[in-house]
Motif scaffolding. Structure first.
Motif, short mmCIF file in Angstrom:
data_model
loop_
_atom_site.label_atom_id
_atom_site.label_comp_id
_atom_site.label_asym_id
_atom_site.label_seq_id
_atom_site.Cartn_x
_atom_site.Cartn_y
_atom_site.Cartn_z
N LEU A 39 0.82 -1.21 0.00
CA LEU A 39 0.00 0.00 0.00
C LEU A 39 0.86 1.26 0.00
O LEU A 39 0.56 2.24 -0.71
CB LEU A 39 -0.94 -0.01 1.21
N THR A 42 2.39 1.66 -3.49
CA THR A 42 1.37 2.03 -4.47
C THR A 42 1.08 3.52 -4.36
O THR A 42 0.99 4.23 -5.37
CB THR A 42 0.08 1.23 -4.24
N SER A 43 0.95 4.00 -3.12
CA SER A 43 0.64 5.42 -2.92
C SER A 43 1.75 6.31 -3.49
O SER A 43 1.47 7.32 -4.15
CB SER A 43 0.44 5.70 -1.43
N GLY A 167 3.54 -3.11 -5.26
CA GLY A 167 2.93 -1.79 -5.20
C GLY A 167 3.52 -0.85 -6.23
O GLY A 167 2.83 0.00 -6.82
N ILE A 194 -4.93 6.11 -0.10
CA ILE A 194 -4.26 4.83 0.11
C ILE A 194 -3.49 4.82 1.42
O ILE A 194 -3.46 3.81 2.14
CB ILE A 194 -3.33 4.51 -1.08
N ILE A 197 -5.77 4.02 4.18
CA ILE A 197 -6.16 2.60 4.18
C ILE A 197 -5.10 1.74 4.88
O ILE A 197 -5.42 0.69 5.45
CB ILE A 197 -6.36 2.11 2.73
N SER A 198 -3.83 2.18 4.86
CA SER A 198 -2.76 1.39 5.46
C SER A 198 -2.79 1.40 6.99
O SER A 198 -2.17 0.54 7.63
CB SER A 198 -1.38 1.90 4.99
#
Length: 446
Positions: A39, A42-43, A167, A194, A197-198
């Motif tokens: 995550l 990805t962010s 990610g 994101i 969300i982590s």
């Protein structure tokens, strides 16, 4: 649960353990850590191609100015982080770091929407994203490494690190597919979401490690002296060695970064974003394959010294070959090889080094090395490149690549030295543990 279901689960676990070298009792934490870093990356990787498309419009000196600002703000961020780490328990500190970054990106997004000068915000975006690019991974590995021994880390870290690569594939893929829609402001909004969300993943990891270790290892704040991390850096040879390794790594990265920017200058900004996104996709796919099938086996069989020196020496040789014909294709191929080797082998190997230090060094000295030293190295090397390039000496691209190869050789020698120290310490610990086990009295069987 039926016997057939249990057997299938056991079979899956056995396959996973054979593939990754991870023990069954380590699977849950490894998967949670994998998801956490997935995550985080990805962010960031949604931001990175957008950020990296900007410097091709700048010259060597202009790039050096932006990197100088990045170093200043990165150092300030580390100082603030060290202050709070002295007053807040680690289990509270880590989620608050990522929450703070999410809020900061939302603030920049709001500034775009309010019509603040786009040129100024573009530079703010570049600098703050560059600070985040090191901060999030440094904090992640500080948090994770405290729960693993030297031997465990050599087996587990390469798998966890593939989460970063996964990610790093998803982020650029989003950029490639939505190249026109992913503006700076939209990228900021997605990244913030994101990061939020982590946060539950951090809570689950804390809960798991507390249960597995049957004690709370990080509930108390660190030393109240906010400068204790810097003091440890200046007084410990191992930490200074790691800092030197990072400093030389940034030198090689800077030579590659400027060369990449120079060869992409003839393309439009949209084309650069798509090309850089494609490079990230290829790099991180290769990183995952190396991480799953190669890295942990290299760590265990050949040691950390080899793992930290092989890639730098290989890159030095390839840079000397590239200098003979620095065309776009060859430059981009070497960029992929360098970054894949760095992400899949050098990065997890250097994180293994931090399993051999105390919590104070792990949470307060490590960010200084990973962020302040790294960005300080960026500033030193980018101004050096500006000086030898269009700033004063007028080196050609080929000549700058040769200079980068020399730095890569020094990088490899440093990695060999600090890796050998770690390998020797691990062997000594193993010998002491074996001797201690032999001296324990045998239990009576009567």
């Amino acid at each position: 649960m039926s016997n057939s279901t249990t057997n299938k689960q056991t079979s899956h676990n056995n396959f996973f353990c054979r593939l990754t070298q991870i023990e069954p009792e380590e699977i849950k934490a490894a998967l949670l850590a994998f998801l956490f870093i997935f995550l985080l990356m990805t962010s960031y990787m949604i931001l990175k191609p957008v950020r990296d498309a900007l410097p091709s419009d700048w010259g060597d000196v202009s790039r050096a100015v932006q990197w100088t600002y990045t170093f200043i703000f990165a150092t300030l961020a580390v100082m603030i982080y060290n202050y709070f780490s002295s007053h807040i328990s680690v289990r509270k500190l880590v989620p608050r770091v990522f929450f703070a970054f999410a809020i900061s990106f939302m603030a920049i997004y709001a500034a775009f929407k309010l019509g603040v000068d786009v040129s100024l915000l573009g530079k703010v975006f570049y600098v703050w994203t560059s600070v985040f690019s090191l901060f999030h991974i440094s904090v992640f590995w500080s948090f994770i490494s405290q729960h693993y021994s030297k031997s465990q880390s050599k087996r587990v870290f390469s798998f966890i690190n593939t989460g970063a690569s996964a990610g790093a594939i998803l982020g650029p893929l989003i950029v490639i597919v939505l190249a026109e829609a992913i503006s700076i402001e939209n990228a900021l909004l997605v990244t913030s979401s994101i990061l939020l969300i982590s946060l539950p993943i951090i809570a689950l990891l804390n809960k798991h490690f507390d249960a597995a270790e049957q004690r709370i290892t990080d509930s108390e704040p660190l030393q109240t002296n906010p400068f204790s991390g810097l003091s440890q850096l200046l007084s410990h040879k191992k930490l200074m060695g790691i800092a030197s390794f990072i400093f030389l790594l940034t030198g090689v990265s800077a030579f590659f970064y400027t060369t990449q920017s120079d060869v992409l200058a003839e393309f439009s900004r949209a084309e650069r974003k798509q090309m850089l996104g494609g490079l990230e996709l290829i790099t991180n796919t290769l990183t995952i394959l190396i991480g799953l099938f190669v890295s942990n086996r290299i760590f265990q069989k050949l040691g950390i010294s080899f793992s930290l020196s092989f890639v730098p020496f290989a890159i030095a040789g390839l840079m000397l070959l590239l200098s003979a014909n620095p065309v776009v294709l060859f430059v981009l191929i070497l960029v992929v090889l360098r970054r894949a080797g760095n992400y899949a082998i050098v990065r997890p190997a250097r994180e293994v080094l931090f399993t051999g230090v105390d919590r104070e060094a792990r949470f307060k000295t490590k960010p200084i090395i990973d962020i302040a030293v790294y960005r300080g190295g960026d500033v030193f090397w980018i101004w050096t490149i500006a000086f030898i390039g269009d700033g004063y000496l007028g080196f050609s691209m080929a000549e700058k690549i040769i200079a980068g190869a020399v730095v890569a050789i020094l990088w490899g020698l440093t990695g060999m030295f600090i890796g050998r120290k770690h390998d020797n310490a691990e062997q000594q610990e193993a010998s002491e543990q074996a001797a201690s086990a032999e001296l324990k009295p045998c239990k009576s069987t009567s």
